[in-house]
Structures are given as structure tokens and as C-alpha cells.
Design an enzyme around this catalytic site. Structure first.
Site, PDB file in Angstrom:
ATOM      1  N   VAL A 188      10.578   5.537   9.447  1.00  0.00           N
ATOM      2  CA  VAL A 188       9.861   6.651   9.147  1.00  0.00           C
ATOM      3  C   VAL A 188       8.314   6.421   8.572  1.00  0.00           C
ATOM      4  CG1 VAL A 188      11.663   7.683   8.199  1.00  0.00           C
ATOM      5  CG2 VAL A 188      10.760   6.553   6.586  1.00  0.00           C
ATOM      6  N   GLU A 207       8.230   2.476  -5.896  1.00  0.00           N
ATOM      7  CA  GLU A 207       8.314   2.047  -4.407  1.00  0.00           C
ATOM      8  C   GLU A 207       8.132   3.239  -3.619  1.00  0.00           C
ATOM      9  OE1 GLU A 207       7.869  -0.052  -2.129  1.00  0.00           O
ATOM     10  OE2 GLU A 207       8.660  -1.881  -2.506  1.00  0.00           O
ATOM     11  N   ASP A 208       7.826   3.189  -2.652  1.00  0.00           N
ATOM     12  CA  ASP A 208       7.935   4.371  -1.506  1.00  0.00           C
ATOM     13  C   ASP A 208       9.086   4.444  -0.842  1.00  0.00           C
ATOM     14  OD1 ASP A 208       7.593   1.828  -0.125  1.00  0.00           O
ATOM     15  OD2 ASP A 208       5.997   2.725   1.275  1.00  0.00           O
ATOM     16  N   LYS A 241       0.864  -1.198   0.108  1.00  0.00           N
ATOM     17  CA  LYS A 241       0.080  -0.060  -0.010  1.00  0.00           C
ATOM     18  C   LYS A 241       0.784   1.305   0.031  1.00  0.00           C
ATOM     19  CE  LYS A 241      -3.563  -2.089   2.794  1.00  0.00           C
ATOM     20  NZ  LYS A 241      -4.325  -2.172   4.086  1.00  0.00           N
ATOM     21  N   GLY A 242       2.076   1.088   0.373  1.00  0.00           N
ATOM     22  CA  GLY A 242       2.992   2.186   0.639  1.00  0.00           C
ATOM     23  C   GLY A 242       3.266   3.073  -0.732  1.00  0.00           C
ATOM     24  N   ASP A 269      14.453  -0.403   1.888  1.00  0.00           N
ATOM     25  CA  ASP A 269      15.118  -0.647   3.087  1.00  0.00           C
ATOM     26  C   ASP A 269      16.199  -1.689   2.889  1.00  0.00           C
ATOM     27  OD1 ASP A 269      15.229  -0.884   5.956  1.00  0.00           O
ATOM     28  OD2 ASP A 269      13.228  -0.347   6.279  1.00  0.00           O
ATOM     29  N   LYS A 302      17.203   3.757   2.144  1.00  0.00           N
ATOM     30  CA  LYS A 302      18.009   3.595   3.418  1.00  0.00           C
ATOM     31  C   LYS A 302      19.405   2.796   3.168  1.00  0.00           C
ATOM     32  CE  LYS A 302      14.375   3.389   6.770  1.00  0.00           C
ATOM     33  NZ  LYS A 302      13.567   2.751   7.570  1.00  0.00           N
ATOM     34  N   ASP A 334       3.556   3.605   6.545  1.00  0.00           N
ATOM     35  CA  ASP A 334       2.692   3.413   7.737  1.00  0.00           C
ATOM     36  C   ASP A 334       3.427   2.889   8.964  1.00  0.00           C
ATOM     37  OD1 ASP A 334       1.472   0.348   8.116  1.00  0.00           O
ATOM     38  OD2 ASP A 334       2.812   0.770   6.599  1.00  0.00           O
TER      39      ASP A 334
END
Length: 183
Positions: free
Chosen positions: A157, A103-104, A47-48, A107, A135, A163
């Protein structure tokens, strides 16, 4: 929840809404140049990536196709488990398509590594990644991300689609979640 209550749950604003929109405009120009003359399929990772996909796709001045895939490697935690589960698969056949994964955040890179292999096995002509955030110090696998908005520190974050336990996605900025919220 009131704005004051939300502010108490955030420790630092890392990227403002204005910075995000400016960067997405720059990335859109690069993507348009790189994909000139090619049909482009944007694949958002739910969902990001909803906010990133919506704002990025509106900055493109060309015809595109959009599809969505939902995968999960987090659950309700703050760190990726590394085990990818498909929750919603693509509706589009990738054979011969030029795919840009939107993508949001990158990571650990484990989910994206899995997606790249999965999409390649489906016969995509090309696969690239656009990520609003990355990141670098959290990477567990090497991911070649062609379009990166911002490199950020390895902190948890939220905001702009990101979220914690399904909360904070609607924040307009990207902020560090205060540790007392998830400790």
C-alpha cells in the site's frame, strides 16, 4: 505526474482521507484518557509516519513532546528485510519518559520489535504503539499495538506517508499499489 497517471498505478483505495481523520480523532481521545496526568513523548518513525504524526498530534488537546527517529528495513523493495538500520537517532533522553511510538504501518513487526527493545534499554517508563495501519497476516513477530487505526490485507500500500521507492507519500488516501508498478 498527472492524476490520471497516478490512478493507473493504483488498484484499490483501502482507506479514505475522511476515514483516516475520523479514526485519528478517536485514537486521540483514547490516548488523552490513558495518559492523563502524565507527560507524553510522541516518537514518529520517519519517513512514513510524518502524515500520521502531524494529523494525530493536532487532534490531541494536551501538551506533548515530539521527537523523530529514522530507521529502515525496506530499501527500495516491497518487503521488509528485517535488518534495521538507524538513519537518525532520537534527540530526547528516554529515561523515565512515557513513550508513544507513532507508526504509519505494522507489517512484519520486525522493525517495531527492535524499536521496543531499543527504547526499553534506554530506560523509558512506558512504551506503547499507535499505528494507523496493521497487516495482521504479515506479522513475523507478535507486537502488542495498543492503538490501531485499521487492519488491512497483506498487499503493498501507498499514500498518507507510505511510499514505493519514495513516491506516492503525498496521496491523501491509502491505496493498493498496482503490481505492474513494482513487478
Amino acid at each position: 505526474m498527472r492524476a490520471a497517471d497516478i490512478a493507473d498505478q493504483l488498484s484499490t483505495i483501502l482507506v479514505t482521507e475522511e476515514q483516516i481523520h475520523e479514526k485519528l480523532g478517536e485514537l486521540a481521545q483514547r490516548v488523552e484518557a490513558d495518559y492523563e496526568g502524565k507527560e507524553l513523548l510522541l516518537v514518529g518513525v520517519l519517513k512514513g509516519a510524518v502524515m500520521v504524526m502531524a494529523d494525530f498530534s493536532r487532534k490531541l488537546r494536551r501538551d506533548i513532546v515530539i521527537d523523530w527517529m529514522a530507521v529502515s528495513s525496506y530499501g527500495a523493495g516491497t518487503k521488509s528485510s528485517g535488518v534495521v538500520q538507524i538513519r537518525k537517532d532520537l534527540d530526547t533522553d528516554l529515561t523515565g519518559k512515557h513513550v508513544l511510538i507513532v507508526e504509519d504501518i505494522i507489517d512484519s513487526g520486525l522493525t517495531l520489535s527492535w524499536l521496543l527493545e531499543n527504547f526499553a534499554s534506554r530506560g523509558a517508563a512506558s512504551i506503547e504503539i499507535l499505528a494507523l495501519l496493521r497487516k495482521p497476516e504479515a506479522a513475523k513477530v507478535e507486537i502488542d499495538c495498543r492503538y490501531v487505526g485499521f487492519d488491512i490485507p497483506t498487499e503493498f500500500v501507498v499514500g498518507y506517508g507510505l511510499d514505493y521507492d519514495e513516491r506516492f507519500r503525498n496521496l491523501r488516501d491509502v491505496a493498493v499499489l498496482a503490481p505492474h508498478v513494482y513487478s
